[in-house]
Write a protein that holds these residues in place. Sequence first.
Motif, PDB file in Angstrom:
ATOM      1  N   THR A  42       0.817  -1.210   0.000  1.00 56.19           N
ATOM      2  CA  THR A  42       0.000   0.000   0.000  1.00 56.19           C
ATOM      3  C   THR A  42       0.847   1.255   0.000  1.00 56.19           C
ATOM      4  O   THR A  42       0.361   2.314  -0.358  1.00 56.19           O
ATOM      5  CB  THR A  42      -0.944   0.025   1.210  1.00 56.19           C
ATOM      6  N   SER A  43       2.084   1.154   0.426  1.00 53.69           N
ATOM      7  CA  SER A  43       2.978   2.297   0.350  1.00 53.69           C
ATOM      8  C   SER A  43       4.406   1.795   0.315  1.00 53.69           C
ATOM      9  O   SER A  43       4.710   0.716   0.813  1.00 53.69           O
ATOM     10  CB  SER A  43       2.779   3.234   1.545  1.00 53.69           C
ATOM     11  N   GLY A  44       5.266   2.585  -0.291  1.00 46.60           N
ATOM     12  CA  GLY A  44       6.666   2.206  -0.327  1.00 46.60           C
ATOM     13  C   GLY A  44       7.379   2.755  -1.531  1.00 46.60           C
ATOM     14  O   GLY A  44       6.788   3.382  -2.405  1.00 46.60           O
ATOM     15  N   SER A  45       8.668   2.500  -1.549  1.00 49.91           N
ATOM     16  CA  SER A  45       9.501   2.964  -2.644  1.00 49.91           C
ATOM     17  C   SER A  45       9.747   1.816  -3.620  1.00 49.91           C
ATOM     18  O   SER A  45       9.898   0.667  -3.221  1.00 49.91           O
ATOM     19  CB  SER A  45      10.824   3.499  -2.110  1.00 49.91           C
ATOM     20  N   VAL A  46       9.766   2.170  -4.885  1.00 45.54           N
ATOM     21  CA  VAL A  46       9.926   1.180  -5.946  1.00 45.54           C
ATOM     22  C   VAL A  46      11.102   1.588  -6.824  1.00 45.54           C
ATOM     23  O   VAL A  46      11.241   2.757  -7.180  1.00 45.54           O
ATOM     24  CB  VAL A  46       8.651   1.078  -6.813  1.00 45.54           C
ATOM     25  N   ALA A  47      11.943   0.621  -7.167  1.00 44.93           N
ATOM     26  CA  ALA A  47      12.996   0.820  -8.157  1.00 44.93           C
ATOM     27  C   ALA A  47      12.579   0.070  -9.413  1.00 44.93           C
ATOM     28  O   ALA A  47      11.953  -0.990  -9.340  1.00 44.93           O
ATOM     29  CB  ALA A  47      14.330   0.298  -7.645  1.00 44.93           C
ATOM     30  N   LEU A  48      12.931   0.627 -10.537  1.00 47.35           N
ATOM     31  CA  LEU A  48      12.531   0.063 -11.824  1.00 47.35           C
ATOM     32  C   LEU A  48      13.777  -0.202 -12.653  1.00 47.35           C
ATOM     33  O   LEU A  48      14.631   0.668 -12.798  1.00 47.35           O
ATOM     34  CB  LEU A  48      11.613   1.059 -12.537  1.00 47.35           C
ATOM     35  N   ILE A  49      13.875  -1.413 -13.167  1.00 45.34           N
ATOM     36  CA  ILE A  49      14.979  -1.764 -14.062  1.00 45.34           C
ATOM     37  C   ILE A  49      14.382  -1.926 -15.448  1.00 45.34           C
ATOM     38  O   ILE A  49      13.587  -2.825 -15.696  1.00 45.34           O
ATOM     39  CB  ILE A  49      15.689  -3.046 -13.594  1.00 45.34           C
ATOM     40  N   GLY A  50      14.727  -0.995 -16.323  1.00 48.56           N
ATOM     41  CA  GLY A  50      14.152  -0.918 -17.668  1.00 48.56           C
ATOM     42  C   GLY A  50      13.160   0.224 -17.722  1.00 48.56           C
ATOM     43  O   GLY A  50      12.152   0.199 -17.025  1.00 48.56           O
ATOM     44  N   ALA A  51      13.446   1.245 -18.514  1.00 48.02           N
ATOM     45  CA  ALA A  51      12.630   2.466 -18.497  1.00 48.02           C
ATOM     46  C   ALA A  51      11.763   2.660 -19.725  1.00 48.02           C
ATOM     47  O   ALA A  51      10.891   3.511 -19.729  1.00 48.02           O
ATOM     48  CB  ALA A  51      13.542   3.685 -18.355  1.00 48.02           C
ATOM     49  N   SER A  52      11.987   1.880 -20.750  1.00 52.96           N
ATOM     50  CA  SER A  52      11.227   2.054 -21.992  1.00 52.96           C
ATOM     51  C   SER A  52      10.198   0.935 -22.137  1.00 52.96           C
ATOM     52  O   SER A  52      10.189  -0.012 -21.359  1.00 52.96           O
ATOM     53  CB  SER A  52      12.180   2.041 -23.187  1.00 52.96           C
ATOM     54  N   LEU A  86       2.864   4.949  -3.498  1.00 44.35           N
ATOM     55  CA  LEU A  86       4.078   4.444  -4.130  1.00 44.35           C
ATOM     56  C   LEU A  86       4.923   5.601  -4.646  1.00 44.35           C
ATOM     57  O   LEU A  86       4.392   6.584  -5.151  1.00 44.35           O
ATOM     58  CB  LEU A  86       3.762   3.504  -5.292  1.00 44.35           C
ATOM     59  N   THR A  87       6.227   5.420  -4.531  1.00 44.83           N
ATOM     60  CA  THR A  87       7.171   6.417  -5.018  1.00 44.83           C
ATOM     61  C   THR A  87       8.248   5.720  -5.827  1.00 44.83           C
ATOM     62  O   THR A  87       8.828   4.727  -5.351  1.00 44.83           O
ATOM     63  CB  THR A  87       7.843   7.151  -3.841  1.00 44.83           C
ATOM     64  N   LEU A  88       8.510   6.221  -7.017  1.00 41.05           N
ATOM     65  CA  LEU A  88       9.626   5.706  -7.805  1.00 41.05           C
ATOM     66  C   LEU A  88      10.891   6.358  -7.246  1.00 41.05           C
ATOM     67  O   LEU A  88      11.057   7.570  -7.334  1.00 41.05           O
ATOM     68  CB  LEU A  88       9.450   6.041  -9.289  1.00 41.05           C
ATOM     69  N   GLU A 119      24.768  -1.100  -9.776  1.00 38.33           N
ATOM     70  CA  GLU A 119      25.112   0.145  -9.073  1.00 38.33           C
ATOM     71  C   GLU A 119      23.877   0.714  -8.377  1.00 38.33           C
ATOM     72  O   GLU A 119      23.945   1.163  -7.228  1.00 38.33           O
ATOM     73  CB  GLU A 119      25.686   1.170 -10.050  1.00 38.33           C
ATOM     74  N   MET A 120      22.729   0.684  -9.064  1.00 37.86           N
ATOM     75  CA  MET A 120      21.485   1.163  -8.464  1.00 37.86           C
ATOM     76  C   MET A 120      21.169   0.379  -7.196  1.00 37.86           C
ATOM     77  O   MET A 120      20.830   0.961  -6.163  1.00 37.86           O
ATOM     78  CB  MET A 120      20.322   1.036  -9.450  1.00 37.86           C
ATOM     79  N   LEU A 121      21.302  -0.940  -7.252  1.00 39.50           N
ATOM     80  CA  LEU A 121      20.997  -1.781  -6.099  1.00 39.50           C
ATOM     81  C   LEU A 121      21.971  -1.539  -4.947  1.00 39.50           C
ATOM     82  O   LEU A 121      21.605  -1.665  -3.782  1.00 39.50           O
ATOM     83  CB  LEU A 121      20.994  -3.253  -6.506  1.00 39.50           C
ATOM     84  N   ALA A 122      23.210  -1.181  -5.261  1.00 39.58           N
ATOM     85  CA  ALA A 122      24.206  -0.908  -4.224  1.00 39.58           C
ATOM     86  C   ALA A 122      23.975   0.434  -3.546  1.00 39.58           C
ATOM     87  O   ALA A 122      24.316   0.611  -2.381  1.00 39.58           O
ATOM     88  CB  ALA A 122      25.611  -0.963  -4.822  1.00 39.58           C
ATOM     89  N   LYS A 123      23.378   1.379  -4.276  1.00 38.22           N
ATOM     90  CA  LYS A 123      23.248   2.746  -3.759  1.00 38.22           C
ATOM     91  C   LYS A 123      21.850   3.114  -3.278  1.00 38.22           C
ATOM     92  O   LYS A 123      21.657   4.207  -2.753  1.00 38.22           O
ATOM     93  CB  LYS A 123      23.697   3.743  -4.832  1.00 38.22           C
ATOM     94  N   THR A 124      20.870   2.241  -3.468  1.00 39.79           N
ATOM     95  CA  THR A 124      19.503   2.546  -3.048  1.00 39.79           C
ATOM     96  C   THR A 124      18.935   1.376  -2.259  1.00 39.79           C
ATOM     97  O   THR A 124      19.458   0.257  -2.330  1.00 39.79           O
ATOM     98  CB  THR A 124      18.584   2.834  -4.254  1.00 39.79           C
ATOM     99  N   THR A 125      17.859   1.634  -1.536  1.00 40.50           N
ATOM    100  CA  THR A 125      17.210   0.569  -0.761  1.00 40.50           C
ATOM    101  C   THR A 125      15.699   0.612  -0.977  1.00 40.50           C
ATOM    102  O   THR A 125      14.940   0.985  -0.085  1.00 40.50           O
ATOM    103  CB  THR A 125      17.530   0.704   0.745  1.00 40.50           C
ATOM    104  N   PRO A 126      15.253   0.248  -2.162  1.00 42.97           N
ATOM    105  CA  PRO A 126      13.814   0.261  -2.435  1.00 42.97           C
ATOM    106  C   PRO A 126      13.091  -0.845  -1.672  1.00 42.97           C
ATOM    107  O   PRO A 126      13.704  -1.844  -1.270  1.00 42.97           O
ATOM    108  CB  PRO A 126      13.745   0.011  -3.943  1.00 42.97           C
ATOM    109  N   ASP A 127      11.794  -0.656  -1.502  1.00 38.25           N
ATOM    110  CA  ASP A 127      10.969  -1.702  -0.896  1.00 38.25           C
ATOM    111  C   ASP A 127      10.649  -2.800  -1.903  1.00 38.25           C
ATOM    112  O   ASP A 127      10.399  -3.941  -1.517  1.00 38.25           O
ATOM    113  CB  ASP A 127       9.658  -1.099  -0.374  1.00 38.25           C
ATOM    114  N   ALA A 128      10.634  -2.444  -3.181  1.00 36.80           N
ATOM    115  CA  ALA A 128      10.335  -3.405  -4.250  1.00 36.80           C
ATOM    116  C   ALA A 128      11.108  -3.013  -5.502  1.00 36.80           C
ATOM    117  O   ALA A 128      11.439  -1.844  -5.687  1.00 36.80           O
ATOM    118  CB  ALA A 128       8.841  -3.413  -4.549  1.00 36.80           C
TER     119      ALA A 128
END
Length: 88
Positions: A2-12, A28-30, A58-67
């Motif tokens: 219901t809430s949390g931060s999301v990281a996305l791999i692949g933008a197109s 949700l927040t990207l 690198e993204m995974l090493a520098k961020t801590t998304p919930d999903a």
Amino acid sequence: MTSGSVALIGASGHGLWHRRLIERTPGLTLCALSDVRPPAPDPDAPLDGVAVFTDHTEMLAKTTPDAVVICTPPHTHLPIACDVLRAG
């Protein structure tokens, strides 16, 4: 979720649709995005405040998304998913 931060791999392609979906989902927040090419701007999926990377490890090493959402070609999903799981 219901809430949390999301990281996305692949933008197109499918990734752009997921960017729009995250933007429209209350709570949700990207927080981060990774793509080998610069993401195309889209008024329905702004990237203000989103950390953008060209390497998902690198993204995974520098961020801590919930999903993490993987929107890359299907044959790349397994190794990326393993990287995501290793990153916690």
